[in-house]
Structures are given as structure tokens and as C-alpha cells.
Enzyme design. Structure first.
Site, PDB file in Angstrom:
ATOM      1  N   ASP A 114      -4.024  12.445   4.253  1.00  0.00           N
ATOM      2  CA  ASP A 114      -4.443  12.617   5.643  1.00  0.00           C
ATOM      3  C   ASP A 114      -3.549  11.824   6.590  1.00  0.00           C
ATOM      4  OD1 ASP A 114      -6.403  14.283   4.801  1.00  0.00           O
ATOM      5  OD2 ASP A 114      -8.079  13.124   5.560  1.00  0.00           O
ATOM      6  N   CYS A 156      -8.279   9.146  -3.317  1.00  0.00           N
ATOM      7  CA  CYS A 156      -8.152   9.238  -1.860  1.00  0.00           C
ATOM      8  C   CYS A 156      -9.043  10.275  -1.193  1.00  0.00           C
ATOM      9  CB  CYS A 156      -6.691   9.436  -1.493  1.00  0.00           C
ATOM     10  SG  CYS A 156      -5.769   7.868  -1.535  1.00  0.00           S
ATOM     11  N   CYS A 227      -5.847   3.118   0.891  1.00  0.00           N
ATOM     12  CA  CYS A 227      -5.546   2.203   2.004  1.00  0.00           C
ATOM     13  C   CYS A 227      -6.408   0.944   1.971  1.00  0.00           C
ATOM     14  CB  CYS A 227      -5.720   2.928   3.328  1.00  0.00           C
ATOM     15  SG  CYS A 227      -4.548   4.274   3.567  1.00  0.00           S
ATOM     16  N   SER A 531     -10.958   9.908  11.467  1.00  0.00           N
ATOM     17  CA  SER A 531     -10.587   9.087  10.326  1.00  0.00           C
ATOM     18  C   SER A 531     -11.594   7.956  10.174  1.00  0.00           C
ATOM     19  CB  SER A 531      -9.193   8.493  10.550  1.00  0.00           C
ATOM     20  OG  SER A 531      -8.946   7.420   9.669  1.00  0.00           O
TER      21      SER A 531
END
Length: 645
Positions: A114, A156, A227, A531
Site C-alpha cells: 500500500d 502486511c 512497518c 491508512s
């Protein structure tokens, strides 16, 4: 060597493995499908020892991407760090299964990033990909009909929910999820969320070209893992463990480290134990397990994208899909206990949350508060309560929490807090679902992302301002970067829902706004999604979407919009209350919206792929956004049959 006949023969001999006979019986030849018999031939041809061909077969599915050399250097890059190292987990699990006299098979369906597709047409494939991947993974699983169980390895935003959707479909067969972990923070530099704003900051002259070039190469301190912030990837790992699909304390592990590899070995053993005891995925996944996952989502302050993914997982397990009312009820009951990026107040990295105790540590507090069903089973074979008893007394817990304090100088109780301490630090519940004349079927806001200085003494956020309407993300970004969005404005980004742009994620917009000096005084309303690292007064998932006749598609430039978010009661409204002539209130706003026609410029994005148009039509027939954007075959077929009459 490969050019010589002798070299070719050496390779051929190695490829066909040791000489031997297939361990088959007359009964097998008579009664087994030809596919099962030919499968043994294929396995022998790939070099598996013939004498062990009848060991139980287990499938390891992953989202692995890229190609690494033996020393770890890239031969071909993956789409993102999150799937770059998961092949190491697959190999570790496979070695463990082989050592325990099982036959491991490995297959993969890789996933996009993304972050890489932010602001590009690639984002229009992001959410639809999840459904496609889940379907491919299920097809691959069924294509090994002799499998005794499945191990899923994923990390993810879309690959991990897709993997959980596939594993949920396993029913009576064992299924275990291995989370792919997280990447480490750089010693000097920015995290992977902040570094995505270098373009906006440079445009606002906040950073130099040299600084942007340097920090752009420093954000990832390790080559693998999701992340460092509690975005969709990390939240999905938390949810997987909360569902009982993962072993205790495996979510958010540091990618590439021994403790991360150990999770793959232990998960392989757990899969074998499930097989030996006759335990399947259906014994783990239940309505109670889904509610536990919702509770953990609230306690962590997780990404709003899980409002799309958890109902989809429940659907594929044949369970009740959580509704907006269910989410609202849980978020009113459950306090936020985790201080992580991007929510704050201090914003610790996900690996620091892991060291502080991760999911089981948060669960200890929730159990004490009576907010968890600890009678549910987990893939460990034990109840959740037994797992928490182990965790509370474990050396692992003690050592890791001490490491966090010794290495980083961080008190683990400042990362994962008791409800009392969390309250004293100002942590509030996360998700609120505003309704109103612009969102009659609902919307969502991460209320913890609103700047605290805008919250009044009653814990309420209020904003009233003129609409700046955009029908594409590109137009909104251009206006923000050129200073056309002013203090007090409400950015209304429409045509971003499933029919318009595949329900794109618009972090590029929210991150650009964050860089404006007056950013906290600008609100966003959209039928797209956000997000997990987005901040600000951002209302997404506005339903119905503009292209489905939603009133948000009737908003005009300069219309006066009022947003009220009560962070205490977790209620909110989003209304048209005026226009360029002045204020007229929510009731009159509803009447005027009913009289207006849709804007003449409403249209799908010109780059919207036909694949995504088909996805949007299918999910709309299956319950839409609030139903988890799934494919409900029964409802789709029923609608098609009605259309054909």
C-alpha cells in the site's frame, strides 16, 4: 558445467533424488485416485526420499516476494519488506516438519504494498487484491487434496487478511498463522510512516532535498517485516493472534531475529499437534474469538481497515460478521491500553510493543477487567486462559520486558498500561461511527487521531467549515501542495469508494495535510478509506458512496459542513448545515440534499481497472463495505438469477 553432457546428467540425477520404489500397495493402486498416485511420483521426482513419501503432508502457504541470494542480498526485489524475508520462516517451518516425519509443501501468492501504491493507480487494485488472493490461496490449498493441515505465513496490509480469510475456510483441518513480524527503527532517521511525507514536506519547504534523500534510505533498519507503526499490517498481526490463529506472543516479532524464526518452528509443531489431536480451524474460530479480536483491536487502537478485514475473516469461517453496532459497543466498553505509533501520546514502535509483552500482555489487563472470553481454544491446543497463565509466569515475558528497559531505557508499563494508568495518560477509545445527512448509512473516524488541542472540556471535537470538493485524489493533493486548502476548510474527497476508485487508501492526502502549518484545523470527509497511520480529523467509509447515490456526492463547493465527535460516548455526526448564503441547520440540510441532484462531475476514476469494477459490483451484492467487502456466492447468484427472470 551445465553445458556439458556430464554436467547435465549430474543435475538430472540430483533432481530425481535417490533411487527407490514408491511405497505403494495393491489396495492403493485399486482405490486411490490417479492424482494421489501421480502426486507421489512427482514428489519422488523432486528428490523426496521414497521411503518417506507416505508421511503426512502439510502445506505451507506464504506471501513471499522477491529473490534473495544466500547472503541475503537481493537478486530480485520484492514489492515490500513485509514479504522479503518470509521465505526464511517458510524454510524454518519446513525443516521442522521434515524432522518430525512430515512432508512439507510450499506455495505462495505474493502481495502488493500500500505504501508503494499511495497516490498511484496501483491503489485501485489494493483492496480488491485481498479478495483475489484469498481465493487463490484457497484454490491452492484445495489443490493439494492430501494435505493434513495448512501453515500460513504473511505480514502486511492485504496479504495477511487474505491469508486469514483462507485459513478461516479450513474448517475441520488444522490451520496455524505465522505473523511475518515487523521491521526495526533506524538509530537515526524517520519511521516508515513519517518518511512517506517527504514529498509534501519538501513542497512546503520544510526539508531540504539533501535531507529527503538521506532519510529516504534510512527508514528501514532491517530488510524484512511490516512497518514500525500500528497500521493495518501490525493491527492484522494483533488480530490474528487475538483470534487464536497464532501462537501466543508471535505478533510484531522483529523480523530476521532468532525469536522470530523460533515462532515458525513452534508453529509447525503446533500444526502437527492439532492434526494428531483431531483439532481444526473451526475449533479455534468462533463468535467469541471474533469478539476477542475486536476487543484487542480497541485496546491497541488499531487501524480502521480491520473493520473491512475482520468481518471478511468471520464470513469465511461461517460466523457472524461484526456490524457497526457491534464495533461501537466494543469500543465503548474497552479502554485503549497501548501507546504506539501513530496514536501516541509518546508513540512507541511496534517492536517495542512486542518487547513490552505484545498481545498477551494487553490480554492480561483485559482479562483482569473481565473483557475477554478466555475459554476459547487457540492453535496451541490450550484455552486462551491457560496461555495467559503461562505468559504471566514465563521467563520469556520477564526477560523481554527487562531487555526493553535495559536497551532502550523504556518502562514497559509506559508502553502497555493498566486501564487506570492509560486513563491518567489521556488515552481514549479509538473508533467512532459518525452518521448524519451526509452519511446516512454511517462512516468511521479514528477519534484518537484528532489533535488533542481541538478537544473541549467535555471531550468533544467540533468543526464547522466550508467544503472544498474534489473528485480525484490527484486534484486534492495538487490543491493541498499549492496552498489552496485553508484554515478551517473541510476537504470532501468523493468518487473514492468501491465504484469510484476501488475504495482507495488516501494516506497521501492525510500525510500532505499533516505538513500544513494549519493542518489540525482542516477536516477530511471521504467515501474512500485511510491508512492505519493517518492522523487528523478524517472521516472515511462514508456510505452510501457518491457513485451509489450517496448524499456526499451532492456536496457543492462552499457548502457549510459541521462535524461533531464525542470521544466520551463515541458518537458523532457529519451534516450539511449551510451553504454560501449562510447557516440553516442539519434538518434543512437533509431536505436540500434530497432536492439536489448528484454533481454532474461524478464519475469513476479514468484509470479504474475493469477487474476492480467487477469487484465493486460483486461486493455491493454481498453486503458492501460494512459487510467486509466479501464475495457472498449465494447472494450474488440469487441476484443474478433474479436479473435473468
Amino acid at each position: 558445467m551445465l553445458e556439458s553432457p556430464a554436467g547435465l546428467e549430474a543435475v538430472r540425477t540430483h533432481a530425481t533424488g535417490p533411487q527407490g520404489q514408491l511405497p505403494i500397495t495393491a489396495e492403493m493402486l485399486i482405490n486411490q485416485p490417479s492424482g494421489n498416485l501421480f502426486g507421489l511420483t512427482q514428489s519422488a521426482g523432486m528428490g523426496w526420499e521414497p521411503g518417506r513419501l507416505l508421511d503426512p503432508e502439510f502445506l505451507i502457504m506464504s506471501t513471499h516476494g522477491g529473490l534473495r541470494a544466500e547472503d541475503g542480498r537481493p537478486i530480485a526485489l520484492g514489492f515490500h519488506t513485509g514479504h522479503w524475508e518470509v521465505g526464511l520462516l517458510v524454510a524454518e517451518a519446513a525443516r521442522e516438519l521434515k524432522s518430525l516425519h512430515a512432508v512439507p509443501f510450499a506455495g505462495a501468492c505474493t502481495d502488493p504494498c500500500d505504501g508503494r501504491t499511495q497516490g498511484t493507480s496501483g491503489m485501485m487494485d489494493s483492496l480488491p487484491y485481498r479478495n483475489d488472493a484469498a481465493m487463490v490461496l484457497r484454490r491452492l490449498m484445495r489443490s493439494l487434496p492430501t494435505r493434513k493441515g495448512v501453515l500460513g505465513v504473511a505480514t502486511c496490509d492485504k496479504g495477511l487478511p487474505a491469508m486469514m480469510m483462507a485459513l478461516a475456510f479450513s474448517g475441520p483441518l488444522p490451520a496455524v498463522l505465522v505473523p511475518g513480524g515487523v521491521t526495526l527503527l533506524p538509530d537515526e532517521g524517520e519511521d516508515a510512516g513519517k518518511v512517506q511525507t517527504i514529498g509534501a514536506r519538501f513542497a512546503q519547504r520544510q526539508i531540504t532535498l539533501e535531507y529527503a534523500a538521506e532519510v529516504g534510505c534510512r527508514a528501514c533498519a532491517s530488510p524484512g517485516g511490516g512497518c514500525q507503526f500500528l497500521g493495518t499490517a501490525a493491527t492484522a498481526q494483533v488480530v490474528g493472534e487475538a483470534l487464536g490463529l497464532s501462537l501466543p506472543h508471535t505478533a510484531l516479532a522483529p523480523s530476521g531475529h532468532p525469536i522470530w524464526l523460533d515462532a515458525a518452528r513452534r508453529s509447525a509443531r503446533a500444526l502437527l499437534r492439532m492434526h494428531e489431536s483431531g483439532m481444526g480451524a473451526c475449533d479455534v474460530l468462533s463468535d467469541a474469538a471474533v469478539r476477542n479480536a475486536m476487543v484487542l483491536h480497541a485496546a491497541f487502537g488499531g487501524s480502521t481497515n480491520l473493520l473491512l478485514h475482520l468481518p471478511a475473516i468471520a464470513f469465511h469461517a461461517g460466523l457472524h460478521r461484526p456490524t457497526v453496532e457491534d464495533w461501537a459497543e466494543v469500543n465503548r466498553q474497552v479502554p485503549r491500553l497501548v501507546d504506539a505509533l501513530p496514536n501516541g501520546p509518546r508513540g512507541f514502535a511496534t517492536v517495542q510493543v512486542f518487547l513490552a509483552g505484545g498481545v498477551p500482555e494487553v490480554m492480561l489487563h483485559l482479562r483482569a477487567a473481565g473483557l475477554l472470553d478466555v475459554s476459547v481454544k487457540t492453535v496451541s491446543g490450550e484455552t486462551l486462559g491457560a496461555c495467559l497463565d503461562w505468559w504471566e509466569q514465563s521467563k520469556r515475558r520477564r526477560d523481554l520486558r527487562q531487555n526493553l528497559e535495559r536497551q532502550d531505557g523504556i518502562d514497559p508499563d509506559e508502553v502497555i498500561m493498566t486501564p487506570e494508568r492509560a486513563r491518567s495518560r489521556g488515552l481514549t477509545s479509538t473508533v467512532c461511527f459518525p452518521i448524519g445527512n451526509l452519511a446516512p448509512e454511517g462512516s468511521v473516524i479514528k477519534s484518537t487521531a484528532i489533535d488533542p488541542s481541538l478537544i473541549d472540556e467535555n471531550n468533544v471535537y467540533r468543526h464547522r467549515g466550508p467544503a472544498r470538493v474534489f473528485t480525484t485524489e490527484e486534484a486534492a493533493i495538487r490543491a493541498i501542495k499549492t496552498g489552496e486548502v485553508a484554515h478551517g476548510d473541510v476537504v470532501v474527497l468523493i468518487c473514492g469508494g468501491p465504484k469510484g476508485a476501488g475504495m482507495q487508501e488516501i494516506y497521501q492526502v492525510t500525510s500532505a495535510l499533516k505538513m500544513l502549518p494549519h493542518c489540525k484545523h482542516v477536516a477530511v470527509i471521504t467515501d474512500a478509506r485511510f491508512s492505519g497511520v493517518s492522523t487528523g480529523a478524517c472521516i472515511g467509509h462514508v456510505s452510501p458512496e457518491a457513485l451509489a447515490g450517496g448524499p456526499v456526492g451532492k456536496v457543492l463547493e462552499g457548502d457549510l459542513i459541521e462535524i461533531v465527535i464525542d470521544r466520551e460516548s463515541l458518537t458523532g455526526t457529519v451534516h450539511l448545515v449551510g451553504d454560501s448564503s449562510g447557516f440553516f441547520g442539519a434538518e434543512e440540510g437533509a431536505r436540500r440534499l434530497a432536492e439536489r441532484g448528484p454533481r454532474p462531475d461524478l464519475r469513476p476514476h479514468p484509470d479504474l481497472p475493469d477487474d476492480t469494477r467487477l469487484w465493486a459490483a460483486l461486493v455491493q451484492a454481498s453486503g458492501g463495505v460494512w459487510g467486509g467487502c466479501v464475495y457472498d456466492a449465494d447472494r450474488i447468484i440469487e441476484r443474478l438469477e433474479k436479473e435473468s427472470l
